[in-house]
Design an enzyme around this catalytic site. Sequence first.
Site, PDB file in Angstrom:
ATOM      1  N   SER A 295      -3.276   4.029  -7.237  1.00  0.00           N
ATOM      2  CA  SER A 295      -3.376   3.801  -5.789  1.00  0.00           C
ATOM      3  C   SER A 295      -2.281   2.824  -5.398  1.00  0.00           C
ATOM      4  O   SER A 295      -1.705   2.153  -6.252  1.00  0.00           O
ATOM      5  CB  SER A 295      -4.734   3.184  -5.438  1.00  0.00           C
ATOM      6  OG  SER A 295      -4.735   1.795  -5.691  1.00  0.00           O
ATOM      7  N   ASP A 296      -1.984   2.723  -4.102  1.00  0.00           N
ATOM      8  CA  ASP A 296      -1.108   1.621  -3.714  1.00  0.00           C
ATOM      9  C   ASP A 296      -1.968   0.361  -3.629  1.00  0.00           C
ATOM     10  O   ASP A 296      -3.204   0.415  -3.690  1.00  0.00           O
ATOM     11  CB  ASP A 296      -0.368   1.909  -2.404  1.00  0.00           C
ATOM     12  CG  ASP A 296       0.915   1.071  -2.326  1.00  0.00           C
ATOM     13  OD1 ASP A 296       1.062   0.111  -3.111  1.00  0.00           O
ATOM     14  OD2 ASP A 296       1.770   1.367  -1.475  1.00  0.00           O
ATOM     15  N   TRP A 297      -1.316  -0.759  -3.470  1.00  0.00           N
ATOM     16  CA  TRP A 297      -2.001  -2.064  -3.541  1.00  0.00           C
ATOM     17  C   TRP A 297      -3.161  -2.113  -2.530  1.00  0.00           C
ATOM     18  O   TRP A 297      -2.928  -2.146  -1.306  1.00  0.00           O
ATOM     19  CB  TRP A 297      -1.003  -3.180  -3.239  1.00  0.00           C
ATOM     20  CG  TRP A 297      -1.584  -4.551  -3.330  1.00  0.00           C
ATOM     21  CD1 TRP A 297      -2.503  -5.097  -2.475  1.00  0.00           C
ATOM     22  CD2 TRP A 297      -1.301  -5.544  -4.307  1.00  0.00           C
ATOM     23  NE1 TRP A 297      -2.803  -6.368  -2.871  1.00  0.00           N
ATOM     24  CE2 TRP A 297      -2.077  -6.682  -3.985  1.00  0.00           C
ATOM     25  CE3 TRP A 297      -0.459  -5.608  -5.420  1.00  0.00           C
ATOM     26  CZ2 TRP A 297      -2.037  -7.852  -4.734  1.00  0.00           C
ATOM     27  CZ3 TRP A 297      -0.426  -6.778  -6.165  1.00  0.00           C
ATOM     28  CH2 TRP A 297      -1.214  -7.882  -5.821  1.00  0.00           C
TER      29      TRP A 297
END
Length: 768
Positions: A295-297
Amino acid sequence: MKLICQKLILVLSFIFFCYCQNAKGQTISNNADNQIEQKVDSVLALMTLKEKVGQMNQYNGSWDVTGPASEVSDKVKLEKLKNGEVGSMLNVLSVKATREAQKLVMENSRLKIPLIIGYDVIHGYKTIFPIPLGESASWDLDIIKKTAIIAASEASAAGVHWTFSPMLDVSRDARWGRIMEGSGEDPYLTSKIGVAKIQGYQGDDLSKNNTIAACAKHFAGYGFAEAGRDYNTVNIGEHELHNAILPPFKAAAQAGVATFMNSFNELDGIPATGHKILQREILKEGWKWDGFIVSDWGSIGEMIAHGYAKDKKHAAEIAANAGSDMDMESYAYEGYLEELVKEGKVDLALINDAVKRILRIKFKLGLFDDPYKYCNEEREKTEIYTEENQGFSREVAKKSIVLLKNENNILPLNKDVKSIAVIGPLADDKDTPLGNWRAKGETNSAVSVLEGIKNAVSPTTKITYQEGVRILTEEYPKGRGFLMPLNFSHDDISGIPAAVNAAVNADVVVLVIGEVALQTGEGRSQTNIKLVGKQQELLEAVYKVNKNVVIVLMNGRPMDITWAANNIPSILECWHLGSQSGNAITDVLFGDYNPSGKLPVSFPYNVGQEPLYYNQKMTGRPYNETHVTFSAYRDAPKTALYPFGYGLSYTTFVYNNLTIDKNEISPDGEIKVSVDVTNTGKRDGEEVVQLYIRDLVGSLTRPIKELKGFEKIMLKVGETKTVNFTINEESLQFYTINKIWEVEPGDFELWVGGNSSATLKAAFKVVD
Ligand code: BGC
């Protein structure tokens, strides 16, 4: 039966235990793909649900945060590492730190599954190369691959296994701060560059100790944020998604990129992180890709703010079902996945699939063979920031420079010139050239333009330097500077008279202006793309007293430089060029290198034209100069100030004899295209020969022009070369009304030339 099963598990565990103990080199494993699958299965068979969820959990090593601060304290993180509840970490750097993190897992956890350690190595690790948008302007796939090879070798020498690069977001909007991080507005160019980067990072064998896993990001649509505002909503139709945004990702998947990262944005109402069609149907099933998606942050948790998940547990359920395999800093998987499986809301088979993907990459990297394989102090000392790497940084930097204007051949300058005034807020700036996302590039470590010029000119040349004006009202914030707002628009003009004075007395003025490093990058969107602060005032004041002005523009996005384009004789687009910026710029200023860069993105007349891109659609009212009701602006042209693919040289090139070997082909046929390119000027030089096509009528409207091939060639003075291209099914197909990629019969046009406004043209037909 129960007893037999228990015994079997014990035996398997023992074998696996021995195999892990044998971790430092001589092991029973090797990396042949079929064997990897067996090993992945055998590890998976030993894992508890908690351990599986642990593999899907990624923690930040708190000291280099790139998003909102971590929720979990370092103490808790350490305990979880020891328990085998963490599969990956990011921002853990150096041999010492990565070894320590790895040891916690290898010496304490039950199954001793090594960590995979990631970092944003975006344009170099410590030797910094041009920002990706700048490097893309080289259109030189070999050097682009080589910068990735060097970045991988430096990062791996510091213990890093995995980079969150390349960013493959096609972007047409100069306002978007992250446009600096990609390859511009064109899907074809972005695809080619993305593949070159992946090949550079990963090499042909991921298990070597100087190759690292790459990550195709951000999947998908992030570059189409409405109004260029970072993290904003993306509204894009299904066909445009497939035709404009997905091609570079598909190319990356086919090139065997180890990982993908999803994105913060929603796409037509569905956050990308929770987008099942994107992640499962298109990427994993459709493209048969077997790596894992991180996932992104915090993007799993952000589905709550999106209004798509009611709480974190719900977010974890959506993300896991949609195919996000690893949770970066949302703490959603570690918090709720076990529960969700037990409640039957997430199928165990999906967890198994995610874990297998993660283990597969760890095996491919050779981490099971030797979890400390990148922990080599000797390499760390000798292979980072070497002279050789610096040399290559200069090489790629000079090839990334684009000559936008050169009236009266004011450039190249003579090294014996009597006097040069070097003026501007960025002229002696040793930090700005490092750009944003500079990894371990040290503050103020780049060669400034002033230094570069001093290194190059003859001892008799008089150099005067004046800053003139400043851009920032204060120094960069220390520490977590990445996240802090900047205060621009310094309005102090007291330095302008001294700058004017320096200009009056000089033979030539080199004016270094543009954007500071952190003006572009994540969260750095702007509605103003002109020169900020009092730079325009400085420019006009200097030009008033000396017409021999060369602008060296440093920036991470296309800017509105219309006034300069109308007035200043010479403009060099120099991006943020990295560690050797000043030397590379000097190479071009004085003609040691003949500029060959071409814009990977259109430069507008003004911000109101954004998003601006060459491969637009025709519209129903494309041209009628006689009255107002056609698709245009009343106060500006609709075309670019400097179009995609544009860039001048100190020599001139002429294109002749465009030929195609057939006028008609079947949908799976091929046409050979050739063109003669001659260097008609007085210097040897390189030219990027570009091929564009247009499909005149389609089941969906088609772009005015699309890049379908390019080749960078070197031509000596007077030399002619014939450049050949092949047009085939791949060049002609698109995602049609039938929701498949296919070639539609009909009429096509093609152009070959030195930019996207090329006029040398031919036509052909595709017949069934
Ligand atoms: C960015 C990613 C980056 C990640 C880790 C996020 O804020 O969007 O591109 O890889 O942080 O640093």
